[in-house]
Design an enzyme around this catalytic site. Structure first.
Site, PDB file in Angstrom:
ATOM      1  N   LYS A  85       0.780  -1.707   0.087  1.00 51.67           N
ATOM      2  CA  LYS A  85       0.219  -0.016   0.120  1.00 51.67           C
ATOM      3  C   LYS A  85       0.804   1.525   0.060  1.00 51.67           C
ATOM      4  O   LYS A  85       0.435   2.153  -0.618  1.00 51.67           O
ATOM      5  CB  LYS A  85      -1.035  -0.107   1.352  1.00 51.67           C
ATOM      6  CG  LYS A  85      -2.030  -1.157   1.375  1.00 51.67           C
ATOM      7  CD  LYS A  85      -3.060  -0.423   2.444  1.00 51.67           C
ATOM      8  CE  LYS A  85      -3.804  -2.024   2.454  1.00 51.67           C
ATOM      9  NZ  LYS A  85      -4.590  -2.638   2.205  1.00 51.67           N
ATOM     10  N   GLU A  98      -2.742   7.429   7.963  1.00 55.21           N
ATOM     11  CA  GLU A  98      -3.318   8.222   7.002  1.00 55.21           C
ATOM     12  C   GLU A  98      -4.539   8.446   7.657  1.00 55.21           C
ATOM     13  O   GLU A  98      -4.510   7.672   9.218  1.00 55.21           O
ATOM     14  CB  GLU A  98      -4.063   7.446   5.770  1.00 55.21           C
ATOM     15  CG  GLU A  98      -4.602   5.893   5.794  1.00 55.21           C
ATOM     16  CD  GLU A  98      -5.619   5.819   4.631  1.00 55.21           C
ATOM     17  OE1 GLU A  98      -4.151   6.043   3.072  1.00 55.21           O
ATOM     18  OE2 GLU A  98      -6.444   5.196   4.386  1.00 55.21           O
ATOM     19  N   HIS A 107     -14.911  -3.198   7.691  1.00 52.88           N
ATOM     20  CA  HIS A 107     -14.266  -3.575   6.235  1.00 52.88           C
ATOM     21  C   HIS A 107     -14.186  -5.016   5.571  1.00 52.88           C
ATOM     22  O   HIS A 107     -13.770  -4.203   4.498  1.00 52.88           O
ATOM     23  CB  HIS A 107     -12.343  -3.250   6.543  1.00 52.88           C
ATOM     24  CG  HIS A 107     -12.139  -2.151   7.421  1.00 52.88           C
ATOM     25  ND1 HIS A 107     -12.907  -0.684   7.673  1.00 52.88           N
ATOM     26  CD2 HIS A 107     -12.049  -2.064   9.205  1.00 52.88           C
ATOM     27  CE1 HIS A 107     -12.700  -0.379   8.598  1.00 52.88           C
ATOM     28  NE2 HIS A 107     -12.020  -1.049   9.588  1.00 52.88           N
ATOM     29  N   ARG A 128      -6.617  -8.203  -9.598  1.00 50.64           N
ATOM     30  CA  ARG A 128      -6.419  -8.763 -10.502  1.00 50.64           C
ATOM     31  C   ARG A 128      -8.890  -9.249 -10.865  1.00 50.64           C
ATOM     32  O   ARG A 128      -8.878  -8.492 -10.810  1.00 50.64           O
ATOM     33  CB  ARG A 128      -7.400 -10.153  -9.032  1.00 50.64           C
ATOM     34  CG  ARG A 128      -7.780  -9.229  -8.366  1.00 50.64           C
ATOM     35  CD  ARG A 128      -8.066 -10.538  -6.843  1.00 50.64           C
ATOM     36  NE  ARG A 128      -7.943  -9.681  -5.347  1.00 50.64           N
ATOM     37  CZ  ARG A 128      -8.860  -8.575  -4.762  1.00 50.64           C
ATOM     38  NH1 ARG A 128     -10.046  -8.701  -5.120  1.00 50.64           N
ATOM     39  NH2 ARG A 128      -8.736  -8.626  -3.759  1.00 50.64           N
TER      40      ARG A 128
END
Ligand code: ADP
Length: 652
Positions: A116, A200, A235, A297
């Site tokens: 990430k 973040e 999530h 993908r």
């Protein structure tokens, strides 16, 4: 085009890929583990190769065995599906080195997007907006904590190798930063073997909107509009849709431009998804979206895009991998109507969504849908198949399409409500409740919606007296329409061998229920649960009552108003013993785990003596000796048994 491909996956996605390959005249090879020997994907493929044991590390993650299977069967290419090896760049290298084609992006593209932090740095450089935060190399707690202060609380700590929401912690206050960091690191280390993190800004009222992109090996890249996956639980996506509700022309233009830019920046080939997070606290604004990550993908939720664009994404994957150009340019891709996908799982919403297992003794999906709507079921299981503890407990994806959002959503609620599963607990009623939720229906969905309304969405309901009566009738064997094609013959048998009046005892949620049943001269039955009125029921309950009944070992499940009610027949063990009579053994009436064994080989036992405890359907059942005898054989503690397995054998 390839003449034969191997699918390195299982379940619904393997079946999905096989379907398109077949349509294109491409032969298919399935691979399977021990647990999947009789799985649907194996039955559907032209050929199948056994690769190893049930745990994924012994089978679906064994790239070497999968490549060997492809070579042995003459497959020219490997489709990875999603999960397993689909985003493993080393596997892609091995496939290529073996002279085979990987149906997906290059190893370099996967590597570029695999972490990430690196992906975010790359996207920043390409001019794609990324969530404000720290994606650098430094990992010292003092640096991370000071970065968090700079960013401004609340912040989100994320594992750089993250996936599936693991290694992620929201922190609201600087005092909690250190604990949250340790927690995220521990989880990341355990899940990915990499405990490095990024920090973040925690986006307020976040919405998850992602753009489907497609590239080829000739420098072309297009987008196929967006999907909204904001309906999440911890999530994890629950219901996805396309297009995003409330999407504006400006935001769509900005997001799809950024997505195509991202794909081009890494020379992307094949199907990919750029995930963005949107701050929806003030409506959808073109300057409030940020890149989160790219999934290199095909996504689980790709069918919603297929439903609104009419594109078969798997067909495009095969064409691009075979070297063809994208079949159409950007102008050739349109958006038609609205689509939803709900993920039907074997899990128990009432118990914190604990994953469930079990044999799907009864499995029915709706086929009819309201005029002007479409329904599509993506599944990898059939009635009689098991949801095992080895793999993801998804049973099916229920996908609907309609001219507009409200129509497609009504079709989804209806389809989920009419889906019948017995033998395992499912989230079907939760999905239906979510699909009918007023906030969800209004399109005002953020990733916190499910969490805020969880109690309401997972509220349980009690079966009606009529449902209880239906269960009681079925429990006696008379209502078991499935056992006999002709309900009259089962009634004849009932009247012949049994007294005309019977008592049925069963239980629901641990509470005992007794019902009195009388055969009537017209072939039907008067059924009166204790404390309730009496119902006149026909043995063919499914045809007459508006509710469906499924009988399975030790249980009766009644489907009523989109809910399923599982009744345990109070003495299934007596029934199981009956079946075993003559052979002098006792069998497991349902799949389960042998929790405790209280007798040993050679023990002399008396009728009624507890012999072992079977944990099945999350309840403990004590199994007592059905008669006096000496034990010749008894199940081992910790053994996982299927229904019909001999638990105890007595000496003759
Ligand atoms: P993973 O790869 O583990 O699935 P993602 O980065 O894709 O993690 O994030 C998963 C989900 O977490 C998102 O869909 C969103 O709901 C939430 N999320 C991620 N980043 C943020 C953020 N900065 N602020 C608020 N929520 C976030």
């Amino acid at each position: 085009m390839f003449s034969k491909i191997l699918i390195a996956n299982r379940g619904e996605i393997a079946c999905r890929v096989i379907r398109t390959a077949r349509k294109m005249g491409v032969k298919t090879v399935a691979v399977y583990s021990d647990a999947d020997a009789r799985a649907l994907h194996v039955a559907m493929a032209d050929e199948a190769v056994h690769i190893g044991g049930s745990p994924v590390a012994e089978s679906y993650l064994r790239g070497d065995l999968i490549i060997a299977a492809a070579k042995a069967t003459g497959a020219e290419a490997i489709h990875p599906g999603y999960g397993f090896l689909s985003e493993n760049p080393d596997f892609v290298d091995q496939v290529t080195q073996a002279g085979l084609v990987f149906i997906g992006p290059s190893a370099e593209a996967i590597r570029a997007m695999g972490l990430k932090d690196a992906a975010k740095r790359l996207m920043e450089k390409a001019g794609v907006p990324v969530v404000p935060g720290y994606h650098g190399e430094a990992q010292e707690i003092v640096i991370l904590a000071s970065k968090a202060r700079e960013i401004g609380y609340p912040v989100l700590i994320k594992a750089r190798a993250g996936g599936g929401g693991k290694g992620m912690r929201r922190v609201d206050h600087p005092d909690d930063f250190s604990d949250a960091l340790s927690g995220a690191r521990r989880e990341a280390k355990a899940a990915f073997g990499d405990d490095r993190v990024l920090v973040e800004k925690y986006v307020d009222k976040p919405r998850h909107i992602e753009v489907q992109v497609f590239g080829d090996n000739h420098g072309n890249a297009v987008h196929l509009f967006e999907r909204d996956c904001s309906a999440q639980r911890r999530h994890q996506k629950v219901i996805e849709e396309a297009p995003a509700p409330g999407m504006t022309a400006e935001l769509r233009a900005a997001m799809t431009d950024a997505a195509v830019k991202a794909a081009k920046a890494i020379g992307y080939s094949g199907a990919g998804t750029i995930e963005f997070i949107i701050d929806a606290s003030d409506g959808l604004k073109p300057d409030r979206f940020w890149f989160m990550e790219m999934n290199t993908r095909l996504q689980v939720e790709h069918p919603v895009t297929e439903m609104v664009t009419g594109v078969d994404l798997v067909e495009w994957q095969l064409r691009v991998a075979a070297g063809e150009e994208l079949p159409v340019g950007q102008d050739g891709i349109g958006l038609d109507g609205h689509a939803f996908e709900a993920r039907l799982y074997a899990e128990d919403p009432a118990k914190g969504f604990l994953p469930a297992i079990g044999t799907l003794h009864h499995l029915r999906f709706p086929t009819e849908t309201a005029a002007g709507t479409e329904i599509r079921i993506e599944t990898g299981v059939r009635q009689g198949d098991a949801i095992s503890p080895f793999y993801d407990p998804m049973i099916a994806k229920v996908v609907t399409h309609g001219a507009d959002r409200a129509t497609a959503l009504e079709a989804l609620a209806d389809a989920v409500s009419r889906t019948e599963v017995a033998g395992s607990t499912t989230n079907a009623a939760f999905l239906a409740a979510l699909a009918r939720d007023t906030d969800f229906a209004s399109g005002d969905v953020d990733t916190g919606l499910i969490g805020r309304k969880q109690e309401e969405l997972t509220a349980s309901a009690a079966p009606s007296s009529r449902a209880v009566a239906l269960a009681a009738l079925a429990a006696t064997g008379a209502g078991n329409a499935e056992a006999s094609a002709d309900p009259w013959s089962s009634i004849a048998g009932y009247a012949h061998f049994n007294p005309l009046a019977r008592r049925a005892s069963l239980s629901f949620g641990g509470a005992a229920i007794v019902a009195h049943i009388m055969a009537r001269s017209d072939g039907r039955f008067d059924v009166r649960p204790d404390g309730s009125e009496s119902f006149v029921l026909s043995a063919d309950a499914s045809g007459t009552s508006g509710a469906t009944v499924a009988s399975w070992p030790g249980h009766v499940t009644v489907f009523e108003n989109g809910r399923s009610f599982d009744f345990a027949i109070s003495d299934p063990f007596a029934r199981a013993a009956e079946i075993g009579e003559g052979t002098s053994s006792m069998r497991a009436p349902m799949p389960g785990l042998v929790k405790l064994v209280r007798a040993a080989k050679g023990d002399k036992v008396t009728k009624g003596q507890p012999l072992l405890v079977l944990e099945a359907m999350k309840m403990e059942h004590t199994i007592a000796a059905t008669h006096d005898g000496v034990i010749q054989e008894i199940a081992m503690e910790g053994a996982q048994v299927t229904d019909g397995t001999v638990l105890v054998r007595f000496e003759e």
